[in-house]
Design a protein around this motif. Structure first.
Motif, mmCIF file in Angstrom:
data_model
loop_
_atom_site.group_PDB
_atom_site.id
_atom_site.type_symbol
_atom_site.label_atom_id
_atom_site.label_comp_id
_atom_site.label_asym_id
_atom_site.label_seq_id
_atom_site.Cartn_x
_atom_site.Cartn_y
_atom_site.Cartn_z
ATOM 1 N N ALA A 83 0.735 -1.259 0.217
ATOM 2 C CA ALA A 83 -0.071 0.138 -0.028
ATOM 3 C C ALA A 83 0.733 0.931 0.230
ATOM 4 C CB ALA A 83 -0.675 0.103 1.130
ATOM 5 N N VAL A 84 0.552 2.150 -0.984
ATOM 6 C CA VAL A 84 1.382 3.629 -0.688
ATOM 7 C C VAL A 84 0.444 4.426 -0.750
ATOM 8 C CG1 VAL A 84 2.800 5.334 -2.773
ATOM 9 C CG2 VAL A 84 2.912 2.401 -2.552
ATOM 10 N N HIS A 85 0.857 5.622 0.286
ATOM 11 C CA HIS A 85 -0.058 6.601 0.225
ATOM 12 C C HIS A 85 0.416 7.809 -1.301
ATOM 13 C CE1 HIS A 85 -0.715 11.064 1.647
ATOM 14 N NE2 HIS A 85 -1.886 10.386 2.339
ATOM 15 N N THR A 86 -1.068 8.153 -1.657
ATOM 16 C CA THR A 86 -0.366 9.026 -2.575
ATOM 17 C C THR A 86 -1.612 9.803 -2.683
ATOM 18 O OG1 THR A 86 -2.405 7.884 -3.962
ATOM 19 C CG2 THR A 86 0.220 6.727 -4.204
ATOM 20 N N ILE A 87 -1.194 11.019 -3.364
ATOM 21 C CA ILE A 87 -1.777 12.120 -3.320
ATOM 22 C C ILE A 87 -2.886 12.544 -4.473
ATOM 23 C CG2 ILE A 87 -2.296 14.976 -3.439
ATOM 24 C CD1 ILE A 87 -1.523 13.793 -0.527
ATOM 25 N N TYR A 88 -4.127 12.181 -5.017
ATOM 26 C CA TYR A 88 -4.608 12.725 -6.425
ATOM 27 C C TYR A 88 -4.349 13.547 -6.415
ATOM 28 C CZ TYR A 88 -7.829 13.418 -9.872
ATOM 29 O OH TYR A 88 -8.897 13.389 -10.699
ATOM 30 N N THR A 89 -4.197 14.352 -7.895
ATOM 31 C CA THR A 89 -3.499 15.966 -8.612
ATOM 32 C C THR A 89 -4.720 16.543 -9.826
ATOM 33 O OG1 THR A 89 -1.713 14.911 -9.804
ATOM 34 C CG2 THR A 89 -0.868 15.483 -7.745
ATOM 35 N N GLY A 90 -5.464 15.782 -9.764
ATOM 36 C CA GLY A 90 -6.561 15.798 -10.540
ATOM 37 C C GLY A 90 -7.849 17.392 -9.932
ATOM 38 N N THR A 91 -8.598 17.625 -10.445
ATOM 39 C CA THR A 91 -9.578 18.248 -10.356
ATOM 40 C C THR A 91 -11.031 17.531 -9.892
ATOM 41 O OG1 THR A 91 -10.282 18.093 -11.596
ATOM 42 C CG2 THR A 91 -8.929 20.508 -11.695
ATOM 43 N N ASN A 92 -11.145 16.325 -10.109
ATOM 44 C CA ASN A 92 -12.232 15.485 -9.790
ATOM 45 C C ASN A 92 -11.816 14.164 -10.931
ATOM 46 O OD1 ASN A 92 -14.830 14.660 -9.164
ATOM 47 N ND2 ASN A 92 -15.797 16.050 -9.950
ATOM 48 N N THR A 93 -12.352 13.995 -10.736
ATOM 49 C CA THR A 93 -12.478 12.074 -11.420
ATOM 50 C C THR A 93 -13.346 11.024 -10.850
ATOM 51 O OG1 THR A 93 -11.672 10.504 -12.337
ATOM 52 C CG2 THR A 93 -10.770 11.018 -10.028
ATOM 53 N N TYR A 94 -14.397 9.986 -11.091
ATOM 54 C CA TYR A 94 -14.993 9.196 -11.040
ATOM 55 C C TYR A 94 -14.097 8.077 -10.670
ATOM 56 C CZ TYR A 94 -19.077 11.733 -11.290
ATOM 57 O OH TYR A 94 -19.909 12.688 -11.226
ATOM 58 N N LEU A 95 -14.296 7.400 -9.310
ATOM 59 C CA LEU A 95 -13.979 5.691 -9.094
ATOM 60 C C LEU A 95 -14.785 4.793 -9.185
ATOM 61 C CD1 LEU A 95 -12.362 7.451 -5.537
ATOM 62 C CD2 LEU A 95 -11.084 6.311 -7.713
ATOM 63 N N TYR A 96 -14.072 3.443 -9.454
ATOM 64 C CA TYR A 96 -15.379 2.261 -9.682
ATOM 65 C C TYR A 96 -15.593 1.979 -9.460
ATOM 66 C CZ TYR A 96 -15.324 4.974 -14.233
ATOM 67 O OH TYR A 96 -15.450 6.329 -15.494
ATOM 68 N N THR A 97 -16.518 1.262 -8.869
ATOM 69 C CA THR A 97 -16.268 -0.563 -7.840
ATOM 70 C C THR A 97 -15.624 -1.772 -8.044
ATOM 71 O OG1 THR A 97 -19.152 -0.811 -8.320
ATOM 72 C CG2 THR A 97 -18.460 0.942 -7.094
ATOM 73 N N GLU A 100 -13.739 -3.703 -13.691
ATOM 74 C CA GLU A 100 -13.457 -3.359 -14.920
ATOM 75 C C GLU A 100 -14.413 -2.475 -15.260
ATOM 76 O OE1 GLU A 100 -13.182 -5.416 -17.422
ATOM 77 O OE2 GLU A 100 -11.659 -7.261 -16.518
ATOM 78 N N LEU A 101 -13.909 -1.942 -14.536
ATOM 79 C CA LEU A 101 -14.471 0.095 -14.397
ATOM 80 C C LEU A 101 -15.915 0.103 -14.692
ATOM 81 C CD1 LEU A 101 -10.837 1.109 -16.347
ATOM 82 C CD2 LEU A 101 -11.957 0.821 -13.186
ATOM 83 N N THR A 102 -16.917 -0.872 -14.445
ATOM 84 C CA THR A 102 -18.123 -0.778 -15.259
ATOM 85 C C THR A 102 -19.018 0.233 -14.042
ATOM 86 O OG1 THR A 102 -18.696 -3.267 -13.896
ATOM 87 C CG2 THR A 102 -17.999 -3.285 -16.076
ATOM 88 N N THR A 103 -18.974 0.698 -12.768
ATOM 89 C CA THR A 103 -19.584 1.061 -11.978
ATOM 90 C C THR A 103 -18.970 1.879 -11.224
ATOM 91 O OG1 THR A 103 -21.298 -1.244 -11.692
ATOM 92 C CG2 THR A 103 -21.544 0.548 -10.752
ATOM 93 N N ILE A 104 -19.620 3.214 -11.369
ATOM 94 C CA ILE A 104 -19.280 4.291 -10.584
ATOM 95 C C ILE A 104 -19.412 3.821 -9.286
ATOM 96 C CG2 ILE A 104 -18.979 6.552 -10.814
ATOM 97 C CD1 ILE A 104 -19.942 6.737 -13.804
ATOM 98 N N ALA A 105 -19.070 4.345 -8.712
ATOM 99 C CA ALA A 105 -19.428 5.022 -7.218
ATOM 100 C C ALA A 105 -19.817 6.319 -6.998
ATOM 101 C CB ALA A 105 -17.963 5.066 -6.486
ATOM 102 N N THR A 106 -20.030 5.906 -5.401
ATOM 103 C CA THR A 106 -21.453 6.963 -4.678
ATOM 104 C C THR A 106 -20.509 8.580 -5.025
ATOM 105 O OG1 THR A 106 -21.189 7.061 -2.740
ATOM 106 C CG2 THR A 106 -23.025 5.358 -4.402
#
Length: 235
Positions: A83-97, A100-106
């Motif tokens: 496990a690696v602690h990271t910083i997401y540097t974008g502005t906004n993105t959806y994560l998936y459950t 296969e990247l089929t269902t977007i997280a809430t």
């Protein structure tokens, strides 16, 4: 007298014959009984051996199954590796459950936000509209989810770079920094951090983009002095 003797001899012979027949029958009965006992013992032993073999087989199956669940490299455990602690540097993105990247997280992933990433579990979506995209396992707000990547090739020790828009969608591990040009740098350490080691001194006019959990500071360098302006994520 002769007739009496002959009768007696015949009676004795008949008795001897009867005794022999009885003895033979007893011997035959005993042999039959011994054989039946031996057959029963053999059958009992075979049944016991079969039961023991079946029990051992079931135990081996359980052991094998248990072992495969914990040691088989094909078992899908993307959140059990490094496990690696990271910083997401974008502005906004959806994560998936799913990988296969089929269902977007809430909950979408907000920019400049802490994420735990599992680089050993990176896979590629194989089916559906996202086939070919890489799926990076991440933990965000206590949920095991997947970050969608555009390119399979990962640059340097960054986990993901989406496009030429360098600062839009990346996962940077703690301590990560990168020199884009001789005067443009970025990462998750400040330019004054002792861990920053460069081959040459900073040039006047250099810019350093420092990402942290919740925001971004842009530093400018002039005559050995860094001046920073901080921008926090919109709440």
């Amino acid at each position: 007298a002769a007739a009496d003797k002959a009768a007696a001899d015949k009676a004795a012979a008949d008795k001897a014959a009867a005794d022999k027949a009885a003895a033979d029958k007893a011997a035959a009965d005993k042999a039959a009984a011994d054989k039946a006992a031996a057959d029963k013992a053999a059958a009992d032993k075979a049944a016991a051996d079969k039961a023991a073999a079946s029990s051992n087989s079931e135990s081996a199956t359980v052991d094998s199954s248990s072992s495969s669940e914990t040691t088989n490299p094909t078992v899908d455990t993307p959140f059990a590796d490094k496990a690696v602690h990271t910083i997401y540097t974008g502005t906004n993105t959806y994560l998936y459950t799913t990988k296969e990247l089929t269902t977007i997280a809430t909950t979408p992933l907000q920019g400049k936000t802490s994420v735990i990433a599992y680089p050993d579990g990176i896979t590629k979506a194989l089916t559906g509209k996202n086939a070919g995209y890489i799926a990076i396992p991440v933990t965000y707000k206590g949920q095991n989810l997947y970050f969608k990547g555009t390119f399979e090739g990962l640059f340097s020790n960054g986990l993901y770079s989406s496009s030429s828009r360098l600062y839009s969608s990346s996962l940077y591990p703690d301590g990560y920094y990168y020199a884009l040009t001789d005067t443009v740098f970025y990462g998750v350490v400040k330019p004054t951090d002792p861990s920053v080691k460069l081959d040459a001194p900073f040039l006047n006019g250099s810019t350093w983009f420092y990402y942290f959990d919740g925001g971004l500071t842009i530093y400018s360098y002039q005559n050995n002095v860094w001046t920073g302006h901080t921008f926090l994520n919109a709440q």
